[in-house]
Scaffold this motif. Structure first.
Motif, PDB file in Angstrom:
ATOM      1  N   THR A 307      -7.695  -0.603   2.521  1.00 19.21           N
ATOM      2  CA  THR A 307      -8.398  -1.758   3.088  1.00 19.21           C
ATOM      3  C   THR A 307      -7.949  -3.052   2.413  1.00 19.21           C
ATOM      4  N   PHE A 308      -7.015  -2.943   1.476  1.00 19.64           N
ATOM      5  CA  PHE A 308      -6.509  -4.133   0.792  1.00 19.64           C
ATOM      6  C   PHE A 308      -5.761  -4.984   1.835  1.00 19.64           C
ATOM      7  N   PRO A 309      -6.186  -6.243   2.072  1.00 17.09           N
ATOM      8  CA  PRO A 309      -5.670  -6.995   3.219  1.00 17.09           C
ATOM      9  C   PRO A 309      -4.145  -7.001   3.392  1.00 17.09           C
ATOM     10  N   PRO A 310      -3.332  -7.267   2.340  1.00 18.33           N
ATOM     11  CA  PRO A 310      -1.882  -7.313   2.611  1.00 18.33           C
ATOM     12  C   PRO A 310      -1.350  -6.003   3.197  1.00 18.33           C
ATOM     13  N   ILE A 311      -1.962  -4.887   2.734  1.00 14.19           N
ATOM     14  CA  ILE A 311      -1.492  -3.575   3.207  1.00 14.19           C
ATOM     15  C   ILE A 311      -2.066  -3.312   4.599  1.00 14.19           C
ATOM     16  N   ALA A 312      -3.378  -3.506   4.726  1.00 13.33           N
ATOM     17  CA  ALA A 312      -4.046  -3.207   5.999  1.00 13.33           C
ATOM     18  C   ALA A 312      -3.452  -4.047   7.127  1.00 13.33           C
ATOM     19  N   ASN A 313      -3.202  -5.339   6.842  1.00 16.60           N
ATOM     20  CA  ASN A 313      -2.619  -6.215   7.870  1.00 16.60           C
ATOM     21  C   ASN A 313      -1.254  -5.733   8.296  1.00 16.60           C
ATOM     22  N   ALA A 314      -0.433  -5.382   7.297  1.00 21.22           N
ATOM     23  CA  ALA A 314       0.933  -4.941   7.614  1.00 21.22           C
ATOM     24  C   ALA A 314       0.865  -3.713   8.508  1.00 21.22           C
ATOM     25  N   ILE A 315       0.009  -2.763   8.137  1.00 20.22           N
ATOM     26  CA  ILE A 315      -0.043  -1.515   8.903  1.00 20.22           C
ATOM     27  C   ILE A 315      -0.614  -1.770  10.302  1.00 20.22           C
ATOM     28  N   ALA A 316      -1.594  -2.653  10.379  1.00 15.57           N
ATOM     29  CA  ALA A 316      -2.175  -2.976  11.693  1.00 15.57           C
ATOM     30  C   ALA A 316      -1.126  -3.593  12.621  1.00 15.57           C
ATOM     31  N   HIS A 317      -0.151  -4.283  12.039  1.00 14.47           N
ATOM     32  CA  HIS A 317       0.900  -4.904  12.871  1.00 14.47           C
ATOM     33  C   HIS A 317       2.164  -4.060  12.935  1.00 14.47           C
ATOM     34  N   LYS A 318       1.986  -2.747  12.780  1.00 18.48           N
ATOM     35  CA  LYS A 318       3.124  -1.801  12.867  1.00 18.48           C
ATOM     36  C   LYS A 318       4.181  -2.076  11.800  1.00 18.48           C
ATOM     37  N   GLY A 319       3.735  -2.631  10.678  1.00 16.63           N
ATOM     38  CA  GLY A 319       4.674  -2.906   9.579  1.00 16.63           C
ATOM     39  C   GLY A 319       4.809  -1.702   8.670  1.00 16.63           C
ATOM     40  N   ILE A 320       5.457  -1.925   7.543  1.00 16.72           N
ATOM     41  CA  ILE A 320       5.664  -0.828   6.591  1.00 16.72           C
ATOM     42  C   ILE A 320       5.274  -1.264   5.173  1.00 16.72           C
ATOM     43  N   VAL A 321       5.116  -0.253   4.308  1.00 15.18           N
ATOM     44  CA  VAL A 321       4.819  -0.511   2.900  1.00 15.18           C
ATOM     45  C   VAL A 321       5.877   0.220   2.084  1.00 15.18           C
ATOM     46  N   LYS A 322       6.587  -0.525   1.267  1.00 14.67           N
ATOM     47  CA  LYS A 322       7.640   0.137   0.475  1.00 14.67           C
ATOM     48  C   LYS A 322       7.542  -0.250  -0.987  1.00 14.67           C
ATOM     49  N   THR A 323       7.977   0.693  -1.812  1.00 16.73           N
ATOM     50  CA  THR A 323       7.850   0.443  -3.241  1.00 16.73           C
ATOM     51  C   THR A 323       9.068   0.980  -3.979  1.00 16.73           C
ATOM     52  N   PHE A 324       9.312   0.471  -5.172  1.00 14.87           N
ATOM     53  CA  PHE A 324      10.187   1.184  -6.106  1.00 14.87           C
ATOM     54  C   PHE A 324       9.630   1.000  -7.501  1.00 14.87           C
ATOM     55  N   VAL A 325      10.067   1.908  -8.360  1.00 20.05           N
ATOM     56  CA  VAL A 325       9.456   1.997  -9.673  1.00 20.05           C
ATOM     57  C   VAL A 325      10.495   1.664 -10.741  1.00 20.05           C
ATOM     58  N   VAL A 326      10.128   0.770 -11.647  1.00 12.73           N
ATOM     59  CA  VAL A 326      11.025   0.450 -12.754  1.00 12.73           C
ATOM     60  C   VAL A 326      10.519   1.237 -13.957  1.00 12.73           C
ATOM     61  N   LYS A 327      11.315   2.233 -14.332  1.00 12.22           N
ATOM     62  CA  LYS A 327      10.893   3.158 -15.391  1.00 12.22           C
ATOM     63  C   LYS A 327      10.654   2.427 -16.711  1.00 12.22           C
ATOM     64  N   GLY A 328       9.515   2.685 -17.299  1.00  8.13           N
ATOM     65  CA  GLY A 328       9.247   2.170 -18.647  1.00  8.13           C
ATOM     66  C   GLY A 328       9.102   0.662 -18.763  1.00  8.13           C
ATOM     67  N   ALA A 329       8.958  -0.024 -17.607  1.00  7.65           N
ATOM     68  CA  ALA A 329       8.958  -1.494 -17.677  1.00  7.65           C
ATOM     69  C   ALA A 329       7.557  -2.099 -17.656  1.00  7.65           C
ATOM     70  N   ALA A 330       6.507  -1.227 -17.709  1.00  3.50           N
ATOM     71  CA  ALA A 330       5.140  -1.775 -17.625  1.00  3.50           C
ATOM     72  C   ALA A 330       4.836  -2.685 -18.810  1.00  3.50           C
ATOM     73  N   GLY A 331       5.282  -2.259 -19.987  1.00  2.00           N
ATOM     74  CA  GLY A 331       4.889  -2.971 -21.200  1.00  2.00           C
ATOM     75  C   GLY A 331       5.615  -4.299 -21.400  1.00  2.00           C
ATOM     76  N   ASN A 332       6.843  -4.390 -20.923  1.00  2.70           N
ATOM     77  CA  ASN A 332       7.626  -5.563 -21.328  1.00  2.70           C
ATOM     78  C   ASN A 332       8.033  -6.466 -20.165  1.00  2.70           C
ATOM     79  N   THR A 333       7.305  -6.400 -19.069  1.00  3.36           N
ATOM     80  CA  THR A 333       7.630  -7.314 -17.971  1.00  3.36           C
ATOM     81  C   THR A 333       6.541  -8.378 -17.888  1.00  3.36           C
TER      82      THR A 333
END
Ligand code: ASP
Length: 587
Positions: A307-333
């Protein structure tokens, strides 16, 4: 008096000691130690130290005082082993004691020094290209370029290819750019076009039974320039008869293999093949950089109930949600870096970027808010492939925009975080491209060019507006380190099919005849099935040399505003010349 040189400046070794030699070259360095003068003489092959001391005749000791950097001299003398060899110099075991020294040519004051590191503006370097090209870095590039092309020629010759030239003064070829036009004096009011590629000629050579053609071909495209584009550039252009796309790709791997092996000693190994759809799915772009991982994951269905608006809106408009993960970068970004990345994806039309930092099985940051009610965080993390310590980057919106934005961000992040291993080359083929795409005005255009064969099983969809976008073609691109270095296709070899494709592109019969009548005629006179591809030579050489700019691998490049600064082209021509051509200057 000019004598024949016995050696080049790069080849003398300790075993040559005692030899009388004649050398010629440019004065690269000059040191006078009160009575003993050393000069470093340079030519294309290397550098060598010349010594002028009490062993040299008086006339030589006088002559050396009049030298300056970049003078062209001839030296005669004896090769002597050095007491203290210079390990950093190929000829460092010896020096040549000058017995004759002749100045062959002087120089005006130099605008910059002939070393690898120059602080001169590129504009100045291009204006004095004859000096710029003396710099070792550029010499290496030009020599490597020669090696690479020589390797290609010899490989293709062994494979029974014929090198055939095609016209430069010709007719428009539709590669999608604007043509350079040349007025005809003999036929006032009529114009030649410079070829955007030899595409149609090479196809006609197949109809003519030449079977296997190649050319190191100059192509001209009047496009808005970008850093890595030139208005004229060189292709290794190839066409073959009676082939499948598989056969062309295998041959092309041989070409690239020879180029890489002979110029940098790199074995390209197996080249993976992925479809366009897979490339977009996994990397967001059709020129994926395979030197590092960080593949994209599609979370559209995982987060469908968000229900998070950026996601819900995208999906409602036939959009997509994509991600990638930067390993080990949580602490120093830092926030600053995340903000800069958000700005980066906005340049590709994305509304923003959501990030999440994973710690203790939980996520913090905006991406955490995407978790649908009732879903366990562990499932979200598993779908994204994120673990403790990882940074997750998430984009949502229209498919094309999100794929491009996240795909480009993937490479940008890898560069910024130094995740790309140096000195390696990773190749891949991208195949099965959509044959057609809609342009900004909603008209169908060819993704490759209109002579590319649609896949046999999709032929019936030609002209059906609903289906045109689903038609795949027998086209393939070769990608190296995230750059497209070559591309081609199996061609249409039947006149009726070619007519049908042109019609589907909105090119009526009369226009088709006017523009490509000669091709249609050729196809109607016994055309063999054929296909081919072209490599962008300049781009291959920039990748091979690691050059900062494509201009550093072309002897006489144009600036980014399409000017040749050395000869000063383009330039105004006398009105009288225009009169002869019956062309009016309206500027
Ligand atoms: N003529 C094409 C191009 O310049 C290459 C090919 O299809 O062979 O991109």
């Amino acid at each position: 008096m000019l004598q024949e040189r016995t050696h080049t400046c790069g080849e003398l070794r300790a075993t040559d000691a005692g030899e009388q030699v004649v050398l010629q070259g440019w004065v690269q360095a000059l040191r006078d130690r009160g009575g003993v003068a050393f000069l470093v003489l340079r030519d294309r092959y290397g550098t060598v130290q010349i010594t002028v001391d009490e062993r040299s005749p008086e006339a030589v000791r006088e002559a050396v005082k009049k030298l300056a950097l970049e003078y062209v001299v001839q030296v005669k003398g004896e090769v002597v082993e050095r007491y203290r060899p210079n390990e950093g110099m190929a000829t460092g075991a010896i020096e040549v004691v000058a017995s004759e020294l002749e100045l062959l040519s002087g120089t005006r004051p130099l605008p910059f020094t002939m070393s690898d590191e120059v602080d001169a503006l590129e504009d100045t370097r291009l204006r004095y290209r004859f000096l710029d090209l003396r710099r070792p870095a550029l010499q290496r590039n030009i020599i490597l370029r020669h090696r690479a092309v020589a390797a290609v020629r010899s490989f293709l010759d062994e494979q029974r290819f014929l090198e055939i030239e095609t016209p430069i003064l010709t007719k428009a070829t539709p590669e999608g750019a604007r043509d350079y036009l040349v007025p005809s004096r003999v036929h006032p009011g009529q114009w030649y076009a410079l070829p955007q590629s030899p595409q149609l000629f090479k196809q006609i050579l197949m109809v003519a039974g030449m079977d296997r053609y190649f050319q190191v071909a100059r192509c001209f495209r009047d496009e808005d320039l970008r850093a890595d584009r030139q208005p004229e550039f060189t292709q290794i252009d190839i066409e073959m008869s009676f082939v499948t796309s598989d056969m062309v790709m295998t041959l092309a791997e041989g070409v690239v293999g020879a180029m890489w092996k002979e110029s940098v000693g790199f074995d390209i190994g197996e080249v993976p093949r992925i479809t366009f759809a897979e490339a977009i799915h996994r990397f967001g772009v059709d020129n994926p950089d395979m030197r590092f991982e960080m593949e994209l994951s599609d979370l559209t269905s995982t987060l469908a109930a968000s229900t998070f608006p950026p996601i819900a809106n995208a999906i409602a408009h036939k959009g997509i949600v994509k991600t990638f993960v930067v390993k080990g970068a949580a602490g120093n970004t830092s926030r600053k870096v995340l903000d800069a990345w958000t700005k980066f994806v906005r340049n590709y039309g994305m509304g923003g970027l959501m990030w999440g930092k994973v710690s203790g099985g939980e996520m913090s940051g905006p991406a955490a808010k995407a978790l649908p009610e009732g879903m366990a965080m562990a499932d979200y993390l598993a779908a994204a492939g994120a673990a403790d310590g990882d940074l997750l980057l998430l984009g949502a919106g229209e498919a094309g925009v999100v794929n491009t934005g996240m795909g480009r961000l993937r490479s940008h992040v890898a560069k910024e975080l130094d995740l790309i291993p140096e000195g390696i080359f990773k190749f891949c083929w991208v195949t099965d491209f959509p044959a057609f795409e809609k342009d900004d005005d909603g008209r169908w255009t060819s993704m490759h060019h209109p002579f590319t064969s649609p896949k046999a099983e999709h032929m019936d969809w030609l002209g059906d507006d609903e289906k045109m976008g689903d038609i795949l073609s027998d086209a393939y691109d070769l990608v190296c380190n995230g750059s497209e270095i070559g591309g081609g296709s199996i061609r249409i070899h039947r006149e009726d099919v070619q007519q049908k494709v042109l019609a589907a592109l909105g090119i009526g019969e009369a226009e088709a005849r006017e523009k490509f009548g000669f091709l249609l005629d050729a196809l109607a006179h016994g055309a063999p099935p054929h296909g081919g591809l072209a490599f962008g030579l300049d781009r291959c050489i920039s990748i091979l040399t690691g050059a900062d700019s494509i201009r550093d691998v072309i002897a006489f490049p144009k600036t980014t505003s399409a000017q040749d600064r050395m000869v000063d082209a383009p330039n105004a021509v006398p009105l009288a010349d225009l009169d002869v051509l019956k062309v009016k200057n309206t500027v």
